[in-house]
Design a protein around this motif. Structure first.
Motif, PDB file in Angstrom:
ATOM      1  N   ALA A 478       0.857  -1.182   0.000  1.00  0.00           N
ATOM      2  CA  ALA A 478       0.000   0.000   0.000  1.00  0.00           C
ATOM      3  C   ALA A 478       0.896   1.236   0.000  1.00  0.00           C
ATOM      4  CB  ALA A 478      -0.921  -0.006   1.212  1.00  0.00           C
ATOM      5  N   GLU A 479       0.295   2.410  -0.092  1.00  0.00           N
ATOM      6  CA  GLU A 479       1.092   3.631  -0.154  1.00  0.00           C
ATOM      7  C   GLU A 479       1.936   3.829   1.096  1.00  0.00           C
ATOM      8  OE1 GLU A 479       1.606   5.738  -2.519  1.00  0.00           O
ATOM      9  OE2 GLU A 479       0.169   5.006  -3.992  1.00  0.00           O
ATOM     10  N   ASN A 480       1.358   3.565   2.258  1.00  0.00           N
ATOM     11  CA  ASN A 480       2.043   3.878   3.511  1.00  0.00           C
ATOM     12  C   ASN A 480       2.665   2.674   4.190  1.00  0.00           C
ATOM     13  OD1 ASN A 480      -0.497   2.756   4.070  1.00  0.00           O
ATOM     14  ND2 ASN A 480      -0.593   3.738   6.082  1.00  0.00           N
ATOM     15  N   ALA A 481       2.367   1.470   3.722  1.00  0.00           N
ATOM     16  CA  ALA A 481       2.809   0.300   4.477  1.00  0.00           C
ATOM     17  C   ALA A 481       2.808  -0.945   3.609  1.00  0.00           C
ATOM     18  CB  ALA A 481       1.896   0.082   5.689  1.00  0.00           C
ATOM     19  N   LEU A 482       3.534  -1.929   4.097  1.00  0.00           N
ATOM     20  CA  LEU A 482       3.460  -3.289   3.587  1.00  0.00           C
ATOM     21  C   LEU A 482       2.594  -4.060   4.579  1.00  0.00           C
ATOM     22  CD1 LEU A 482       4.973  -4.680   1.165  1.00  0.00           C
ATOM     23  CD2 LEU A 482       6.471  -5.680   2.882  1.00  0.00           C
ATOM     24  N   VAL A 483       1.610  -4.811   4.091  1.00  0.00           N
ATOM     25  CA  VAL A 483       0.710  -5.555   4.964  1.00  0.00           C
ATOM     26  C   VAL A 483       1.048  -7.033   4.867  1.00  0.00           C
ATOM     27  CG1 VAL A 483      -1.683  -5.928   5.650  1.00  0.00           C
ATOM     28  CG2 VAL A 483      -1.058  -3.866   4.397  1.00  0.00           C
ATOM     29  N   LEU A 484       1.193  -7.690   6.011  1.00  0.00           N
ATOM     30  CA  LEU A 484       1.507  -9.113   6.028  1.00  0.00           C
ATOM     31  C   LEU A 484       0.766  -9.783   7.176  1.00  0.00           C
ATOM     32  CD1 LEU A 484       3.664  -9.487   8.598  1.00  0.00           C
ATOM     33  CD2 LEU A 484       5.237  -8.482   6.952  1.00  0.00           C
ATOM     34  N   ILE A 485       0.799 -11.105   7.191  1.00  0.00           N
ATOM     35  CA  ILE A 485       0.295 -11.866   8.334  1.00  0.00           C
ATOM     36  C   ILE A 485       1.495 -12.517   9.007  1.00  0.00           C
ATOM     37  CG2 ILE A 485      -1.174 -13.743   9.135  1.00  0.00           C
ATOM     38  CD1 ILE A 485      -3.013 -13.280   6.843  1.00  0.00           C
ATOM     39  N   ALA A 486       1.692 -12.195  10.271  1.00  0.00           N
ATOM     40  CA  ALA A 486       2.781 -12.776  11.045  1.00  0.00           C
ATOM     41  C   ALA A 486       2.216 -13.834  11.980  1.00  0.00           C
ATOM     42  CB  ALA A 486       3.507 -11.697  11.845  1.00  0.00           C
ATOM     43  N   GLY A 487       3.053 -14.791  12.336  1.00  0.00           N
ATOM     44  CA  GLY A 487       2.645 -15.823  13.274  1.00  0.00           C
ATOM     45  C   GLY A 487       3.695 -16.013  14.352  1.00  0.00           C
ATOM     46  N   LEU A 488       3.249 -16.296  15.556  1.00  0.00           N
ATOM     47  CA  LEU A 488       4.143 -16.691  16.643  1.00  0.00           C
ATOM     48  C   LEU A 488       3.944 -18.182  16.842  1.00  0.00           C
ATOM     49  CD1 LEU A 488       6.123 -15.829  18.922  1.00  0.00           C
ATOM     50  CD2 LEU A 488       4.118 -15.663  20.416  1.00  0.00           C
ATOM     51  N   GLY A 489       5.003 -18.962  16.595  1.00  0.00           N
ATOM     52  CA  GLY A 489       4.857 -20.408  16.666  1.00  0.00           C
ATOM     53  C   GLY A 489       6.194 -21.107  16.626  1.00  0.00           C
ATOM     54  N   PHE A 490       6.218 -22.293  16.009  1.00  0.00           N
ATOM     55  CA  PHE A 490       7.422 -23.117  16.013  1.00  0.00           C
ATOM     56  C   PHE A 490       7.490 -23.913  14.715  1.00  0.00           C
ATOM     57  CE2 PHE A 490       3.932 -25.516  17.659  1.00  0.00           C
ATOM     58  CZ  PHE A 490       4.096 -26.798  17.150  1.00  0.00           C
ATOM     59  N   GLN A 491       8.657 -24.466  14.423  1.00  0.00           N
ATOM     60  CA  GLN A 491       8.859 -25.279  13.223  1.00  0.00           C
ATOM     61  C   GLN A 491       8.458 -26.726  13.511  1.00  0.00           C
ATOM     62  OE1 GLN A 491       9.840 -22.278  10.829  1.00  0.00           O
ATOM     63  NE2 GLN A 491       9.842 -24.392  10.125  1.00  0.00           N
ATOM     64  N   MET A 492       7.435 -27.211  12.800  1.00  0.00           N
ATOM     65  CA  MET A 492       7.056 -28.618  12.942  1.00  0.00           C
ATOM     66  C   MET A 492       8.024 -29.516  12.185  1.00  0.00           C
ATOM     67  SD  MET A 492       2.896 -28.744  12.925  1.00  0.00           S
ATOM     68  CE  MET A 492       2.832 -30.322  13.773  1.00  0.00           C
ATOM     69  N   ASP A 493       8.579 -28.992  11.087  1.00  0.00           N
ATOM     70  CA  ASP A 493       9.618 -29.695  10.338  1.00  0.00           C
ATOM     71  C   ASP A 493      10.801 -28.743  10.232  1.00  0.00           C
ATOM     72  OD1 ASP A 493      11.319 -30.948   8.586  1.00  0.00           O
ATOM     73  OD2 ASP A 493       9.790 -31.443   7.102  1.00  0.00           O
ATOM     74  N   PRO A 494      11.848 -28.929  11.049  1.00  0.00           N
ATOM     75  CA  PRO A 494      12.972 -27.982  11.064  1.00  0.00           C
ATOM     76  C   PRO A 494      13.677 -27.837   9.724  1.00  0.00           C
ATOM     77  CG  PRO A 494      13.033 -29.416  12.995  1.00  0.00           C
ATOM     78  CD  PRO A 494      11.989 -29.975  12.075  1.00  0.00           C
ATOM     79  N   GLN A 495      13.465 -28.793   8.801  1.00  0.00           N
ATOM     80  CA  GLN A 495      14.136 -28.740   7.509  1.00  0.00           C
ATOM     81  C   GLN A 495      13.389 -27.888   6.485  1.00  0.00           C
ATOM     82  OE1 GLN A 495      17.170 -30.137   7.415  1.00  0.00           O
ATOM     83  NE2 GLN A 495      16.732 -30.668   9.557  1.00  0.00           N
ATOM     84  N   ARG A 496      12.148 -27.495   6.794  1.00  0.00           N
ATOM     85  CA  ARG A 496      11.341 -26.746   5.824  1.00  0.00           C
ATOM     86  C   ARG A 496      10.710 -25.554   6.526  1.00  0.00           C
ATOM     87  NH1 ARG A 496       7.619 -30.980   2.532  1.00  0.00           N
ATOM     88  NH2 ARG A 496       7.083 -29.043   1.464  1.00  0.00           N
ATOM     89  N   SER A 497      11.134 -24.351   6.152  1.00  0.00           N
ATOM     90  CA  SER A 497      10.652 -23.150   6.840  1.00  0.00           C
ATOM     91  C   SER A 497       9.155 -22.951   6.667  1.00  0.00           C
ATOM     92  CB  SER A 497      11.397 -21.915   6.317  1.00  0.00           C
ATOM     93  OG  SER A 497      11.094 -21.685   4.949  1.00  0.00           O
TER      94      SER A 497
END
Length: 684
Positions: A478-497
């Motif tokens: 957008a003009e004033n910002a980048l919009v994203l969805i963030a998550g607080l969690g953990f890696q269920m498969d450490p080999q695949r982000s």
């Protein structure tokens, strides 16, 4: 057409005990990010009466060129307004018309209320306005919204393997055309065909005034926009890709995910094949295994190019085993000679492993952006020749977001969001978004990590549970910002982000100048779709839990024991449908941002117009200016209504906006900038 109301309820809250971990502010600063040079310009888009400009999302990636960008500001104090139609799995989001939001879904189960191929929702309440029945095998892709050339308003285009159709926002059918594929079985009776040959959505081809449909098996169709006449058919030369969509997780985890997904998205009593695996089907939609085309595509209004990421024939990888290990960015053309239309492949760029990215086009068509499986953001010219490559360290999700008003491209990955500075013949990494500012951390997270670790171990998965913030969605510019969805969690498969399990999520605004967080609000659900934007800057998201399906599935495995109930208390239940996030306060700050950015548009034009070669009214800056001032006027009215500004301030700023508009129309851009800057200062 069915105009009956929906039996589902409207939800206006975000459940879950962890939502308090999202940092929220009541007052948001004005970003210092500003356009410096004149925008990249598409003469065809600026001249088109069919393609909407200065509005919300009209295709899955915003517009026909797929740059996930809007000429609007995002209000800084978004809050969940409603979630509706919770049984619909929506992996591609919704688009915005003048009157409603439009979407489709994956599981149109016959004999149930969700047996439909497209839905229209009221913008204010989220109520169902109408649906198109019945559902279609192979239905998919976000409906496309174009201007209605017969009447004021919009026309919506969608379809599946059986047919493609056009309807008005009132629910009047303009046309419906059979594809000629001869596939007429119920969607959920043949999951293999339903998913692997699915429609990836409709797009618009300006040079021939055609609507385009691209399918998972590489078939491409062209229809007359006004009549629906089938004009041409083609098939991209490719074989199904290697199916690497399986997750390296213990069988009990996968079984729990299947149970959780079925509970939410398959109506009771639904007749499904015995071997149907709903969770695996969703993974196939998300990751695109065993398909020729596995994502949306772009059209370039300034040429006859249609840019499609697809596979190559099996033989191209040197191992003839029925699957393709090489993919390519294909440049198709659609041309007309008399009454005859035909497709051709103009050029193609091969990739080892292919691309999971939807191509994005810079306005004017000079650059085409995509990515490969190794985390490289790639820029090509119209001849399919590589201009530059930048590695971001992880596989890029979906598509690159491209801003036409500067030289910035934004790459979203499972580990973060990265700014890329395009210097023309080369590029370099800029900032990476600071997601640590989204959630509260510290000692409060230790009990959560211990509980999750114990629950996973009980379910058969032993992984280190180190809670961290991560990006889980494609970002929107957008003009004033980048919009994203963030998550607080953990890696269920450490080999695949990308196999990241979010426990709590947020809709987050990132400052485009610094990459720092402006503000966040708790998000109701994960999405593998896009972050859609409406005309007023509201965020509208199609809910499509995938990673959370595995996490919530653990509660299905553990049942009603102490550990299972404790985990269930932390996690909100799965939901589908559509969630709208809109401001409920500080409309004055939203008006401020819109006015200030409108002033910056006028300034950019005043500084650069001598080199433009076109008029103000033909410029992208004028389209953006009109959108921003319209948004400012709407936010001013809301701010006055709730007492955030006085009637005198409302009248004064409204007068300045009107005065600036008159100055711009007479060519006095210095005066227009001056009065808009004064309006900006009054609201700051």
């Amino acid at each position: 057409m069915d105009f009956s109301p929906s039996p589902s309820v409207v939800v206006t809250e975000t459940p879950g005990a962890l939502k308090h971990l999202v940092k929220q502010q009541t007052s948001t600063p004005l970003s210092l990010f500003s356009q410096v040079n004149l925008a990249s310009r598409s003469p065809a888009i600026q001249a088109s009466e069919v393609i909407p400009r200065g509005q919300g999302f009209g295709t899955i990636h915003g517009n026909v060129i797929n740059n996930d960008q809007v000429d609007l500001i995002i209000p800084g104090n978004l809050e969940l307004q409603w979630t509706v139609e919770s049984q619909l799995y929506q992996p591609e989001g919704v688009t915005s018309g003048d009157q409603g939001y439009y979407g489709t879904h994956v599981f149109p189960v016959g004999g149930t209320d969700i047996d439909f191929s497209m839905i229209a929702l009221d913008k204010v309440s989220g109520a169902r306005r109408w649906v198109v029945r019945p559902g279609q095998i192979g239905q998919g892709g976000t409906p496309m919204v174009l201007n209605d050339m017969q009447n004021a308003g919009k026309v919506i285009y969608s379809g599946g393997l059986r047919g493609v159709f056009a309807v008005t926002e009132k629910g009047e059918v303009r046309w419906c055309t059979n594809t000629g594929f001869g596939i007429d079985t119920p969607a959920t009776s043949d999951f293999d065909t339903h998913i692997k040959k699915r429609l990836w959505g409709i797009n618009y081809h300006q040079p021939t005034d055609s609507v385009i449909a691209v399918y998972g098996d590489g078939t491409v169709l062209a229809f007359a926009r006004e009549t629906g006449e089938l004009r041409a058919q083609y098939r991209v030369e490719g074989d199904p890709s290697v199916d690497n969509t399986g997750l390296n997780l213990p069988e009990p985890i996968l079984e729990g995910a299947e149970k959780a997904i079925r509970k939410q998205f398959v109506p009771e009593g639904a007749n499904l094949p015995e071997d149907a695996r709903i969770f695996d089907t969703i993974i196939a939609v998300a990751l695109g295994g065993d398909m020729v085309v596995s994502n949306y595509y772009a059209t370039d209004p300034d040429s006859d190019r249609i840019w499609v990421a697809a596979t190559l024939p099996d033989a191209a990888d040197g191992i003839e085993d029925g699957v393709a290990r090489f993919g390519a960015l294909h440049a198709l053309t659609l041309t007309r000679e008399g009454d005859q239309f035909s497709f051709e492949t103009e050029c193609a760029v091969p990739f080892e492993g292919g691309s999971a990215s939807t191509p994005a086009v810079l306005p004017g068509g000079d650059r085409i952006y995509t990515s490969d499986k190794d985390g490289n953001a790639l820029a090509f010219d119209q001849r399919c020749e590589l201009v530059w490559s930048v590695n971001v360290g992880d596989q890029i999700l979906g598509s690159l977001a491209v801003s036409p008003y500067d030289n910035y491209v934004y790459a979203s990955t499972g580990s973060g969001v990265f700014q890329i500075v395009d210097h023309g013949n080369s590029a370099e990494l800029g900032w990476s978004a600071n997601l640590d500012g989204v959630f509260y951390g510290g000692a409060a997270l230790l009990p959560v990590a211990q509980l999750v670790s114990s629950a996973l171990a009980e379910a058969g998965l032993s992984v280190p549970v180190q809670l961290q913030a991560s990006n889980i969605e494609i970002s929107t510019v957008a003009e004033n910002a980048l919009v994203l969805i963030a998550g607080l969690g953990f890696q269920m498969d450490p080999q695949r982000s990308e196999v990241f399990a979010p426990l709590v999520m947020s809709v987050t605004m990132i400052d485009r100048m610094t990459g720092e967080v402006i503000n966040s609000t708790p998000a109701r659900e994960e999405s593998i779709a896009v972050i859609g934007i409406d005309n007023d800057g509201s965020v509208v998201i199609g809910n499509s839990p995938l990673r959370r399906g595995a996490v919530v599935g653990v509660t299905e495995i553990l049942g009603n024991g102490l550990l299972g109930e404790a985990l269930a208390d932390l996690l909100p239940p799965l939901t589908g449908g559509v969630t709208k996030y809109a401001p409920s306060s500080r409309f004055d700050l939203a008006a401020r941002d819109a006015v200030c950015y409108a002033a910056r548009k006028v300034l950019a034009w005043e500084v650069g117009r001598d080199s433009a070669g076109y008029t103000w009214l033909d410029s992208p800056e004028a389209s953006s200016y009109q959108a921003l001032t319209g948004q400012a006027v709407e936010m001013l009215g809301l701010a006055r209504a709730v007492g955030e500004i006085s009637s005198d301030t409302y009248a004064g700023v409204s007068y300045l906006i009107s005065d600036a508009r008159e100055s711009a129309l007479t060519g006095d851009f210095r005066a227009a900038h001056s009065v808009l800057r004064e309006a900006c200062q009054q609201l700051d």
